[in-house]
Write an enzyme that holds these catalytic residues in place. Structure first.
Site, PDB file in Angstrom:
ATOM      1  N   ASP A 295      44.189  55.237  32.274  1.00 45.76           N
ATOM      2  CA  ASP A 295      44.814  53.920  32.180  1.00 45.76           C
ATOM      3  C   ASP A 295      45.591  53.849  30.868  1.00 45.76           C
ATOM      4  OD1 ASP A 295      44.032  51.176  33.917  1.00 45.76           O
ATOM      5  OD2 ASP A 295      45.080  50.848  32.016  1.00 45.76           O
TER       6      ASP A 295
ATOM      7  N   THR B 263      48.829  49.515  47.264  1.00 44.64           N
ATOM      8  CA  THR B 263      49.467  48.946  48.465  1.00 44.64           C
ATOM      9  C   THR B 263      50.966  48.808  48.210  1.00 44.64           C
ATOM     10  OG1 THR B 263      47.442  47.787  48.996  1.00 44.64           O
ATOM     11  CG2 THR B 263      49.458  46.949  50.017  1.00 44.64           C
TER      12      THR B 263
ATOM     13  N   LEU C  14      39.312  48.554  50.972  1.00 50.47           N
ATOM     14  CA  LEU C  14      38.063  48.200  50.282  1.00 50.47           C
ATOM     15  C   LEU C  14      37.986  46.694  50.105  1.00 50.47           C
ATOM     16  CD1 LEU C  14      38.393  50.805  47.383  1.00 50.47           C
ATOM     17  CD2 LEU C  14      37.250  51.129  49.592  1.00 50.47           C
ATOM     18  N   ARG C  15      36.884  46.104  50.548  1.00 50.62           N
ATOM     19  CA  ARG C  15      36.685  44.678  50.290  1.00 50.62           C
ATOM     20  C   ARG C  15      35.993  44.520  48.951  1.00 50.62           C
ATOM     21  NH1 ARG C  15      32.938  43.692  55.166  1.00 50.62           N
ATOM     22  NH2 ARG C  15      32.491  45.784  54.430  1.00 50.62           N
ATOM     23  N   GLU C  16      36.494  43.631  48.097  1.00 55.82           N
ATOM     24  CA  GLU C  16      35.778  43.360  46.859  1.00 55.82           C
ATOM     25  C   GLU C  16      34.378  42.897  47.227  1.00 55.82           C
ATOM     26  OE1 GLU C  16      37.756  40.961  43.941  1.00 55.82           O
ATOM     27  OE2 GLU C  16      39.653  42.015  44.234  1.00 55.82           O
TER      28      GLU C  16
ATOM     29  N   GLY D  18      37.004  28.421  57.010  1.00 51.66           N
ATOM     30  CA  GLY D  18      36.739  28.174  55.592  1.00 51.66           C
ATOM     31  C   GLY D  18      37.910  27.494  54.915  1.00 51.66           C
TER      32      GLY D  18
ATOM     33  N   CYS E 222      44.896  40.281  47.643  1.00 52.84           N
ATOM     34  CA  CYS E 222      45.476  41.115  48.711  1.00 52.84           C
ATOM     35  C   CYS E 222      46.138  40.321  49.838  1.00 52.84           C
ATOM     36  CB  CYS E 222      44.397  42.025  49.283  1.00 52.84           C
ATOM     37  SG  CYS E 222      43.569  42.965  47.999  1.00 52.84           S
TER      38      CYS E 222
HETATM   39  C1  UGA Z   1      40.862  42.601  51.893  1.00 51.13           C
HETATM   40  C2  UGA Z   1      40.596  43.486  53.139  1.00 51.13           C
HETATM   41  O1  UGA Z   1      39.463  42.989  53.842  1.00 51.13           O
HETATM   42  C3  UGA Z   1      40.345  44.938  52.726  1.00 51.13           C
HETATM   43  O2  UGA Z   1      40.215  45.743  53.879  1.00 51.13           O
HETATM   44  C4  UGA Z   1      41.550  45.420  51.909  1.00 51.13           C
HETATM   45  O3  UGA Z   1      41.394  46.752  51.467  1.00 51.13           O
HETATM   46  C5  UGA Z   1      41.719  44.529  50.692  1.00 51.13           C
HETATM   47  O4  UGA Z   1      41.936  43.177  51.143  1.00 51.13           O
HETATM   48  C6  UGA Z   1      42.912  45.033  49.918  1.00 51.13           C
HETATM   49  O5  UGA Z   1      44.020  45.001  50.437  1.00 51.13           O
HETATM   50  O6  UGA Z   1      42.718  45.566  48.821  1.00 51.13           O
HETATM   51  P1  UGA Z   1      39.333  41.376  50.084  1.00 51.13           P
HETATM   52  O7  UGA Z   1      40.593  40.730  49.591  1.00 51.13           O
HETATM   53  O8  UGA Z   1      38.389  41.964  49.102  1.00 51.13           O
HETATM   54  O9  UGA Z   1      39.677  42.568  51.116  1.00 51.13           O
HETATM   55  O10 UGA Z   1      38.539  40.243  50.831  1.00 51.13           O
HETATM   56  P2  UGA Z   1      38.121  39.850  52.320  1.00 51.13           P
HETATM   57  O11 UGA Z   1      36.664  39.996  52.445  1.00 51.13           O
HETATM   58  O12 UGA Z   1      38.958  40.515  53.318  1.00 51.13           O
HETATM   59  O13 UGA Z   1      38.453  38.279  52.300  1.00 51.13           O
HETATM   60  C7  UGA Z   1      39.789  37.799  52.065  1.00 51.13           C
HETATM   61  C8  UGA Z   1      39.825  36.293  52.155  1.00 51.13           C
HETATM   62  O14 UGA Z   1      39.591  35.853  53.486  1.00 51.13           O
HETATM   63  C9  UGA Z   1      38.766  35.587  51.308  1.00 51.13           C
HETATM   64  O15 UGA Z   1      39.343  34.468  50.695  1.00 51.13           O
HETATM   65  C10 UGA Z   1      37.697  35.180  52.302  1.00 51.13           C
HETATM   66  O16 UGA Z   1      36.944  34.073  51.910  1.00 51.13           O
HETATM   67  C11 UGA Z   1      38.559  34.869  53.513  1.00 51.13           C
HETATM   68  N1  UGA Z   1      37.827  34.985  54.806  1.00 51.13           N
HETATM   69  C12 UGA Z   1      37.377  36.189  55.231  1.00 51.13           C
HETATM   70  C13 UGA Z   1      37.643  33.857  55.586  1.00 51.13           C
HETATM   71  O17 UGA Z   1      38.053  32.729  55.225  1.00 51.13           O
HETATM   72  N2  UGA Z   1      36.996  33.985  56.800  1.00 51.13           N
HETATM   73  C14 UGA Z   1      36.549  35.172  57.248  1.00 51.13           C
HETATM   74  O18 UGA Z   1      35.990  35.224  58.373  1.00 51.13           O
HETATM   75  C15 UGA Z   1      36.733  36.307  56.436  1.00 51.13           C
END
Ligand code: UGA
Length: 440
Positions: A30, A122, A153-155, A256, A263
């Site tokens: 980095d 990305t 990857l999901r956080e 929600g 992302c």
């Molecule tokens: C997302 C994708 O899920 C990953 O596959 C991807 O790699 C990542 O973006 C990225 O591009 O780096 P992330 O942003 O960590 O991952 O979070 P998610 O778990 O996907 O949730 C995203 C948003 O959607 C959150 O605000 C969450 O609260 C919302 N959400 C998710 C809902 O409102 N309802 C759901 O059923 C699921």
């Protein structure tokens, strides 16, 4: 193989730590010297469950190291991952690729032997081609291949996702690179996870299409939830009912406060922008982005209407979802200022976000647990789905608060459970439970 990863942010660190666990020799790089010093001292810049322990273990095993000297580190690498940030441009919805392109220049200047350059960041369709052009321009004689390998990857569950992927996408037609990628992901392949080889452009687009499809499902179920509230239906039953259709599936149908994070919003905007650039408009996605913005405003209004004659609002959770300290594009960033503008006093508790949140919401009172927030509030608003919130002692809450009102934007509690308590309970796409009304 010697692997260098440029960019020790969220994606770079998770990738580095997990590849080190799979017996690869990894150096994370980095330009931020302080971050690298911290990492060398075992201090991790982000909150991600399990990451700190994994990094410590792999550093002790001498398979993971950190460096701020990009030139020296990439010189001898067989494989270089680019995992730097690709934020939204300041003046339009396109992607700022300056960090990716400056990596390409550094790589062109420094590599000596055949090197595989893998883009994990990305990036919009066509970016790998541009990276290839830059490296060739800087170093016309060098032998290299640029590969697209997006992350999914999901956080909050990034390590699990890396090691148990639904699929690994690789964009390359080069035989050497196909064999190297098969070796890098040997552990996942041995565990029967699928690796798909495609063209670079398809690979780049798969990433955007995946995130945009998921964002679309969320907006869809949120709009169905709005209709449920009007007609007396239950959105969780709808999600169950449609999700059991195998063609639809049950994931990402939790209604929600709208999607946030670094992302979905950014990637949806970028795909719309790509659509404009190539004259293939992404109209559905435009509506998704618009719907998500409007949702946050509508939910502010919902709180204001419910709490109209009250003064004190308690907020539980300000990150964009649970198990992270990340507040980027979180619904809280829109909802809390609306409530402050309306004259409410705000108290906040979040298990992880106080470091960043304190700067964002200076006017709020930050508390260190759920019950201190409840003590100061006429109305509690739940914005994130931390397990700690789901497990809160509702009886204690109803004792602490005078005429308690809970507005739950994550549908954490069952309606039957709430009906047994002296709490006015509003959730998303479900009937309102109003104890006070029922006893009148
Ligand atoms: C997302 C994708 O899920 C990953 O596959 C991807 O790699 C990542 O973006 C990225 O591009 O780096 P992330 O942003 O960590 O991952 O979070 P998610 O778990 O996907 O949730 C995203 C948003 O959607 C959150 O605000 C969450 O609260 C919302 N959400 C998710 C809902 O409102 N309802 C759901 O059923 C699921």
């Amino acid at each position: 193989m010697k692997i260098s990863i440029i960019g020790s942010g969220y994606v770079g660190l998770v990738t580095g730590a997990c590849l080190a666990r799979a017996n690869q020799n990894v150096t994370c790089i980095d330009i931020d010297k302080k971050k690298i010093e911290d990492l060398k001292n075992g201090k991790i810049p982000i909150y991600e469950p399990g990451l700190e322990e994994l990094i410590r273990e792999k550093v002790e095993n001498n398979v993971l190291s950190f460096s701020s000297n990009i030139d020296q580190t990439i010189k001898n690498a067989d494989v270089i991952f680019i995992a730097v940030g690709t934020p939204t441009n300041i003046d339009n919805d396109g992607v700022d690729l300056s960090q990716v392109f400056s990596c390409a220049e550094e790589i062109g200047k420094n590599i000596k032997n055949h090197t595989i350059v893998i883009i994990k960041s990305t990036v919009p369709v066509g970016t790998c081609d541009r990276v290839e052009e830059i490296i060739k321009l800087v170093n016309p004689t060098i032998d290299f291949d640029v590969v697209s390998n997006p992350e999914f990857l999901r956080e909050g569950s990034a390590i699990f996702d890396f090691e148990n992927p639904d699929r690994i996408i690789v964009g390359t037609k080069n035989k050497n690179s196909i064999s190297a990628l098969n070796s890098i992901y040997k552990k996942q392949i041995d565990n029967h996870f699928q690796i798909i080889f495609t063209t670079r452009r398809s690979s780049e687009l798969i990433k955007y299409a995946s995130n945009s499809m998921l964002a679309m499902r969320i907006i869809f179920i949120n709009e169905i939830a709005d209709l449920c509230e009007k007609v007396g239906a239950d959105v969780q039953d709808i999600a169950l009912g449609i999700g059991l259709d195998k063609r639809i599936g049950s994931e990402f149908l939790n209604a929600g406060p709208g999607f946030g994070g670094s992302c979905f919003p950014k990637d949806a905007r970028a795909l719309v922008e790509s659509g404009e650039n190539y004259n293939a408009p992404q109209n559905l996605l435009k509506a998704v982005i618009d719907g998500n913005e409007k949702r946050k405003k509508n939910l502010s209004q919902k709180i204001i209407t419910i709490a109209k004659d009250k003064k004190n609002i308690g907020i539980l959770g300000v990150t964009y979802k649970a198990n992270t300290d990340d507040m980027r594009e979180a619904p809280s960033l829109s909802i809390i200022p609306d409530l402050i503008d309306e004259g409410f006093n705000i108290s906040i508790y979040d298990p992880q976000a106080s470091k960043i949140g304190l700067k964002e919401f200076e006017k709020a009172n930050w508390k260190t647990d759920i019950y201190s927030v409840a003590k100061n509030s006429d109305c509690l608003v739940i914005l994130t789905e931390w397990v700690e919130f789901k497990n809160m002692d509702l009886k204690k809450i109803s004792d602490i608060m005078n005429k308690p009102i809970i507005i739950d934007f994550r549908n954490l509690f069952s309606l039957n459970e709430m009906k047994k308590l002296k709490i006015e309970y509003h959730s998303i796409g479900r009937e309102v439970v109003n104890f006070n009304k029922e006893i009148k």
